[in-house]
Design an enzyme around this catalytic site. Structure first.
Site, short mmCIF file in Angstrom:
data_model
loop_
_atom_site.label_atom_id
_atom_site.label_comp_id
_atom_site.label_asym_id
_atom_site.label_seq_id
_atom_site.Cartn_x
_atom_site.Cartn_y
_atom_site.Cartn_z
N LEU A 222 3.04 0.91 -0.15
CA LEU A 222 3.99 -0.31 0.19
C LEU A 222 3.32 -1.41 0.21
O LEU A 222 2.03 -1.42 0.45
CB LEU A 222 4.42 -0.04 1.76
CG LEU A 222 5.34 0.98 2.12
CD1 LEU A 222 5.53 1.34 3.47
CD2 LEU A 222 6.47 1.25 1.28
N ASP A 223 4.07 -2.44 -0.46
CA ASP A 223 3.57 -3.85 -0.64
C ASP A 223 2.84 -4.44 0.67
O ASP A 223 3.03 -4.01 1.78
CB ASP A 223 4.36 -4.68 -1.21
CG ASP A 223 4.83 -4.54 -2.50
OD1 ASP A 223 4.16 -3.80 -3.38
OD2 ASP A 223 5.92 -4.97 -2.86
#
Length: 235
Positions: free
Chosen positions: A101-102
């Site tokens: 996930l960013d």
């Protein structure tokens, strides 16, 4: 007998791609001998050494679900010394995230040392659904909404959401729920940006059948045996 890079990845030491780099760079030994050939096969009974570390043969497999906070890196380590998802989990095992996930994206992230399961869940052919909640700038017009439901081309490949709905709306923004089986980096952000609606907040709410439940930001739990078996059944 299995390919050496697969054994290394399945041990949880690192990804298969990174294992291949380590082999080519002469940083892997099998029974004391340096191996540089990617096609080399070995047995789990062999003594395999990676960067001076001997792989544990019967490492306990562990599986965690984390509610990833904003501002944490989805990585085992970070060269800029930023906080990583692995540092949030108290375990002696060498775990790593399944996918990523960013930095500014929150929500459900799985971590494990089970390379077989990680590779299976990330393989595009298995089409594992992930559901995201995105806060976007502006309002999707009816044509944009229904056009997106039918599919949208991103960087030469079509993305068709598994489901799409508007959860909430204000004068200048929307909260949109979107399900995808895509695994490309930043894909949800790219979808809405391509329509002229940048994402200001993004959260992954579910991964396959798994949901966050009452896990608060930064909290985690171990998956049950039943959940692990169900993930394997997605193959």
């Amino acid at each position: 007998m299995e390919r050496l890079q697969k054994i290394i990845a399945n041990s949880g030491y690192t990804s298969r791609r990174k294992a291949e780099e380590l082999i080519k760079n002469g940083q892997v030994k099998v029974n004391g001998r340096v191996v540089r050939e990617l096609g080399t096969k070995a047995s789990v009974t062999d003594a395999i050494e990676v960067e001076g570390t001997v792989l544990e043969k019967n490492e306990k497999k562990v599986y965690y679900m984390l509610n990833k906070p904003r501002g944490v890196i989805s990585s085992v380590m970070d060269e800029k010394n930023r906080k990583t998802v692995v540092s949030l989990i108290d375990t002696k095992e060498r775990i790593y995230p399944i996918g990523r996930l960013d930095y500014d994206t929150t929500g459900l992230l799985l971590l494990t040392n089970d390379g077989c399961l990680a590779n299976m869940l990330m393989h595009p052919k298995n089409e594992v659904e992930k559901t995201y909640i995105a806060k976007i700038e502006g309002i999707l017009s009816p044509s944009e909404f229904y056009g997106l439901k039918k599919g949208i081309e991103i960087e030469g490949r079509k993305v068709i959401p598994t489901h799409l709905k508007v959860r909430k709306q204000t004068e200048d923004s929307q909260i949109v729920e979107i399900g995808i089986v895509e695994g490309r980096n930043h894909i949800v952000k790219k979808i809405f940006e391509s329509l002229g609606h940048p994402v200001s907040k993004l959260k992954r709410e579910s991964y396959a059948f798994l949901t966050l439940g009452n896990l608060k930001s930064g909290e985690y739990r171990e998956l049950s045996l039943k959940e692990v078996k169900k993930l394997y059944s997605l193959h």
